[in-house]
Design a protein around this motif. Sequence first.
Motif, short mmCIF file in Angstrom:
data_model
loop_
_atom_site.label_atom_id
_atom_site.label_comp_id
_atom_site.label_asym_id
_atom_site.label_seq_id
_atom_site.Cartn_x
_atom_site.Cartn_y
_atom_site.Cartn_z
N ASP A 767 0.72 -1.17 0.21
CA ASP A 767 0.05 -0.06 0.27
C ASP A 767 0.94 1.34 0.11
O ASP A 767 0.46 2.27 -0.33
CB ASP A 767 -0.96 0.10 1.08
CG ASP A 767 -0.53 -0.47 2.51
OD1 ASP A 767 0.30 -1.51 2.46
OD2 ASP A 767 -0.61 -0.04 3.56
N ARG A 768 1.95 0.95 0.38
CA ARG A 768 3.05 2.47 0.38
C ARG A 768 3.59 2.35 -1.10
O ARG A 768 4.18 3.50 -0.97
CB ARG A 768 4.03 2.07 1.40
CG ARG A 768 3.56 1.91 2.79
CD ARG A 768 4.51 2.33 3.79
NE ARG A 768 3.95 2.55 5.10
CZ ARG A 768 4.06 1.96 6.14
NH1 ARG A 768 5.04 0.73 6.31
NH2 ARG A 768 3.21 2.45 7.38
N ARG B 144 -6.75 -3.04 7.74
CA ARG B 144 -6.00 -3.07 6.61
C ARG B 144 -6.53 -4.37 5.68
O ARG B 144 -6.82 -4.29 4.55
CB ARG B 144 -4.64 -3.37 6.73
CG ARG B 144 -3.76 -2.86 5.66
CD ARG B 144 -2.15 -2.52 6.18
NE ARG B 144 -1.70 -2.75 5.06
CZ ARG B 144 -1.00 -4.02 4.61
NH1 ARG B 144 -1.06 -5.02 5.20
NH2 ARG B 144 -0.17 -4.19 3.73
N ASN B 305 -7.69 0.84 4.71
CA ASN B 305 -7.80 -0.08 3.67
C ASN B 305 -8.06 0.71 2.50
O ASN B 305 -8.77 0.04 1.44
CB ASN B 305 -8.74 -1.29 3.85
CG ASN B 305 -10.10 -0.93 4.03
OD1 ASN B 305 -10.51 0.26 4.03
ND2 ASN B 305 -10.95 -2.10 4.62
N PHE B 307 -6.52 1.77 0.03
CA PHE B 307 -5.88 1.24 -0.96
C PHE B 307 -6.40 0.08 -1.69
O PHE B 307 -5.80 -0.17 -2.95
CB PHE B 307 -4.09 0.90 -0.40
CG PHE B 307 -4.42 -0.40 0.47
CD1 PHE B 307 -4.07 -1.59 -0.04
CD2 PHE B 307 -4.62 -0.33 1.67
CE1 PHE B 307 -3.91 -2.86 0.46
CE2 PHE B 307 -4.46 -1.51 2.49
CZ PHE B 307 -4.23 -2.82 1.96
N LYS B 308 -7.22 -0.68 -1.02
CA LYS B 308 -7.82 -1.87 -1.55
C LYS B 308 -8.73 -1.56 -2.93
O LYS B 308 -8.71 -2.37 -3.69
CB LYS B 308 -8.61 -2.65 -0.42
CG LYS B 308 -7.90 -3.37 0.27
CD LYS B 308 -8.94 -4.38 1.15
CE LYS B 308 -8.13 -5.19 2.03
NZ LYS B 308 -9.07 -6.41 2.67
N LEU B 311 -6.27 -1.03 -5.65
CA LEU B 311 -5.46 -2.12 -5.90
C LEU B 311 -6.60 -3.40 -6.41
O LEU B 311 -6.04 -4.20 -7.49
CB LEU B 311 -5.21 -2.84 -4.44
CG LEU B 311 -4.34 -4.20 -4.39
CD1 LEU B 311 -2.98 -4.13 -5.18
CD2 LEU B 311 -4.06 -4.68 -3.00
#
Lengths: 770, 328, 169
Positions: A767-768, B144, B305, B307-308, B311
């Motif tokens: 995520d980084r 996360r 989370n 970022f998911k 992603l």
Amino acid sequence: MSKLQNAIIGGVRAVLGQVPAAWLPGGTPDPLIDKRVALGGQQSRVDGPDKVRGVARFAAEVPMEDLLYATFVHSTIARGRIVELDTSAAEAAPGVQLVMTHRNAPKMSVPPAIGITNLKAAGNHTLPIMQSSEIRWNGQVVAVVLADTREKADHAATLVRVRYEASPARTRFEVGKRSAYTPESLLVERNRLDKGDAGKKLAEAAFKIDAVYTTPWENHNPIEPHAATIVWRDGKLIVHDATQMINATAGSLAKIFGLKAEDVHVSSPYVGGGFGAKGMWDHQILGAAAARLSGRPVRITLSRASMHRLVGGRTRTEQRVALGADADGKLKALLHHGYGVKPLHSVCDEAFSLTGRSLYASESFDVVQHYVDLDLLANSFMRGPGETPGTFAIECAMDELAHAIGMDPIELRRRNASTRDPVSGAPHSQNAMMAAYDLGAARIGWDRRTPEPGTRRDGEWLIGMGCASGTFPFTRMPGSSARITIDAEGHAHVASAAHEMGMGTATVQRQHTADRLGLPLDHVTVTIGDSSLPFASFAGGSSQTASLAAAISAASRKLATELIQLAGNDTPLAGLKASEVEFADGGLRSVENPARQESFVSILRRASRRELSVIGESGAPLEILKFSMHSTSAIFCELRVSEVTGEIRVDRLVGAFDCGRILNTKTATSQFKGGMIMGLGMALAEETLLDERTGRIMSTSLADYHVPVHLDVPDIDVLWTDIADPRAPLGARGIGEIGTTGVAAAVANAVFNATGKRVRELPLTLDRLI
Amino acid sequence: MMPFGYVRATDRADAVARAGSGTRFLGGGTNLVDLLRQNMEQASNLVDVSRLDGSIRESHGGGLLIDASVRNAALAAHPLVRRRYPVLTRALLAGASAQIRNMATVGGNILQRTRCLYFYDVDGARCNKRQPGAGCDAREGFNRYHAILGASDQCVATHPSDMCVALAMLDAVIHLSGPDGERSVPLADFHALPNATPQVETVLKQGELITGVELPPPSDAVTHSEYRKVRDRSSYAFALISVAGGLALADGRVTEVRIALGGVAAKPWRARRAETALVGRAPSRDAILAAIREELVDARPLSGNAFKIGLAERTVTAVLTDLAGARA
Amino acid sequence: MPIRVNGAEVPPPDDARISLLDLLREHLHLTGTKKGCDQGACGACTVLLDGNRVLSCLTLAAQAEGSDVRTIEGLAGDRGGLHLLQQAFIERDGLQCGYCTPGQICSAIAMAEELRRGDPSYVTLDVAAGPPVVTRAEIRERMSGNLCRCGAHNGIVEAIEDMLAETAR
């Protein structure tokens, strides 16, 4: 360390500055630096056959009649007190023999703190243990349940009812920083370093970088859980422990339970991984107390959750590094400030700010670190304490500076490599960091690296290469001792209360003793791991090999003296002094005239002796106060980063080490690789999840704390300069911890080279990177 | 663990007959034994169904019938599965470790419970799933690994199975047997979203046993399928995101597409909206991205989370683009 | 039904909660099988159950009734020497502290059999194709259920390669 100790150490250093080097330990270099037969070769570990067959016996595996199994109940608040404690259901449960709480626990003194001046102390914290209703951290043991099987003890533990009255707890790092304290000293060094007006030099520097780097809480997570099998016999306390501090644990338990030192016996022949974690924590103490109270032997094996609640890890750190350089890349200023957590009851320094004081010849320094006092379990030493997080910050900063200047990162280090201690001016005992760089760069093929980030790719994978320096100081502990016994067959037996947790302690000292005494390897045995053996300090600070080697070396000198006396006048050696003989061919011979010689067997037989024993001791390590003694390394990494997912795959690691001479190429390779893999874990995934709302550690399983798996670990190349350190026994500095240092920075620098993303926070989770 | 009895069922009928309050069916034990040991689950009796006959055979319709007691490793290695349902083999092999796959049964895998840290901390954390009404410490804590889709105020946990993501993508049907007889439920309907009752994780009734899983005959998009798992280490870790994808093309257009996501919700998430959006279109990167974005329009990230979402978008796009490339 | 452990019959446990691991270690004193995490996350407790590698910590002893359990103590065979792989671990220094070692060895022996059968793994390029090509990545993926904290990974993989090469002759 106090102001007073600072002054004393400073004073000794000043005096030693005037003392001729030849008078100090290592003044005459160890002859075994060059005269090596068994040393320096590839020896398989002597305990290998027992370990691969599973017959090496660990602490939880000692059989015992009438054994009780202990299970702990842990507090669920960080600060406050127990107001209600109902153990009746647990006591009534099948198989339960005892529930111990603060109400019935025996009186125990506070653990004596680990200290450089007290080798018989092992306390990682200085809080009373189960002496009152007070709670000081989330996870503190509030009850110990003993039952005749593990299943029954575990079940009964769930029946203990505890109600708490919580007090406000300080569990947040950011809040705690506001009232951080600044210790006078870190280990034996003065904390604050202000030299050469760094502020001004930084402001005037042609190139500068100034950034904050963070590393998370981390835990050692050895595969063997902490365990002890404990029995009281005739007023004596016997502990089969998993410890890297045998004598210190014995000494501490004696203090805690008010016993004479000789009434505590600690045995720990094998330790299933330590990395700093296997010291004395509450479990041995509570286990011993419960065994005393119940009158039966007790086995305590910590669950992974209990381990995380009772055995401290490495503190998180926040480090600001500012570097200033002139147009040629010469460092004008190095600023290193930062914070870590060290509760006031905690003993271990995470001295990350020492890292930058020895590596580079900066013109000026501004260095200091602060501690945050929180209501948490004490932090502790973890492999490469200080330098492991410290090199992450310093070495990423060096990479950033190189990029800012447009200079090759190795060249930047070459221009700044120190030729003597940059702070004290003390000479290096030996240092060839750039030779390590040259070795490593050639091996990984550094010339394949493209300086411009983000320019190499294979499909979705961006490829990069990075490097970083590692470093760790040399330490030799005084007071470590070893006994050499020569038997009637002329075989040598070495004994010391030293430790084996994978380093190959007995293997290497067997090689050493064989060479020291001029014996073939199979004429030497080494016994370690028990407090009944001659005193040894802890296995820590990468000091054990040097300390033990010094002890065996000292013992060998005594042995020569006693053998000459024993030989009397009716011997070819008659009239020779100990200084005029050397060990060779299973005996002693004249240095001047090798024909004058007599074997151990012959000397003992004539004297009608079955054996001869001597004990030698490692003396005061004055050399480390006169010389700057640091091992260094150059770590290289090649990796891929997925553009799609941000996942990192490390394809290659190379570690080139300058640690003096290498004693056993096989076990040393393993130890270096092991250190590097722990560094790899730190880089990629390791993070202890501390919930700051409650002060509770949430990642208490190996499913949640990600150590590297086989597929994460690439082929690793290990190289060394093998240049002797004339000041160190056998010419060798310690190698246990340096492997971990520098690796996280090398990985992060490679990630930058691959992607152009500079991540200053560990771990480098995906995520980084997306 | 509270004391419990153990009995090995002789056959399915015997197992179902032994079901009662306090009784739990035991498969490979890889999840249940851990949960019992950590005092998260209680049982007075375990009925071991892991030794019941387990076979993998073709169904009359050309699909596959998999008994619930088949071990994950055996299912993954089965020639028919490898050839016709590669996504299932891949998903199974992405899960856990070889040892665990040798133990875990198909039935148990479907019923495995979340890995939420707060769910696991029986003594020290609040969890509505464990104790309805207690509160949820994950919502503002470490999340996360938690859900971005279909979560509720009560619970933000995810379902950890890899196998189930592939099963959702394959339109698998679960066969159940219980005191009231036998029934079948599509896997897509088997797991429940948390809503107000996060303790209810499946539609399984008291005493009901999973007896098997049926896979429909493989369509073109199934034989050309892939499973990609994104995680914090390269192996032996739970998914942050996983994608089961399959694609069929004709004349450069998508004729059939299947997408299921793992690590995003309390159930394996079949991305029907994205599938609908893609059918009939050329499988360009932009089209795929637009389609999965439509699916994720309702995503609600938590503190840890967000970022998911990106992603998931990128992983789905990569999986389908690769499949399209391979088929072009 | 008894459990066969390294060829010897042992009675089933008297408490259904006892794991196969605790039966081995605490009741039979076969302590070569190690307890690392007791929750299926490290692989140290790996044993062979009817030839398959399993985690003995998450296997109830009762589940092993009627089965054949082989542990590290039962690998060497009747001659009492070392198994080929045990010898290779020593040669390649595939161990340091020795605690994960028995689990690594048991796991690798079963893994060799899985490879021989042609079972695929997650890093196998095409699972629908025939037997996978044995690469270091294949070995590493298949051994990833066995954690090692000392960092003996390279030596372990080399030792396994030695064994595979030897048995392929």
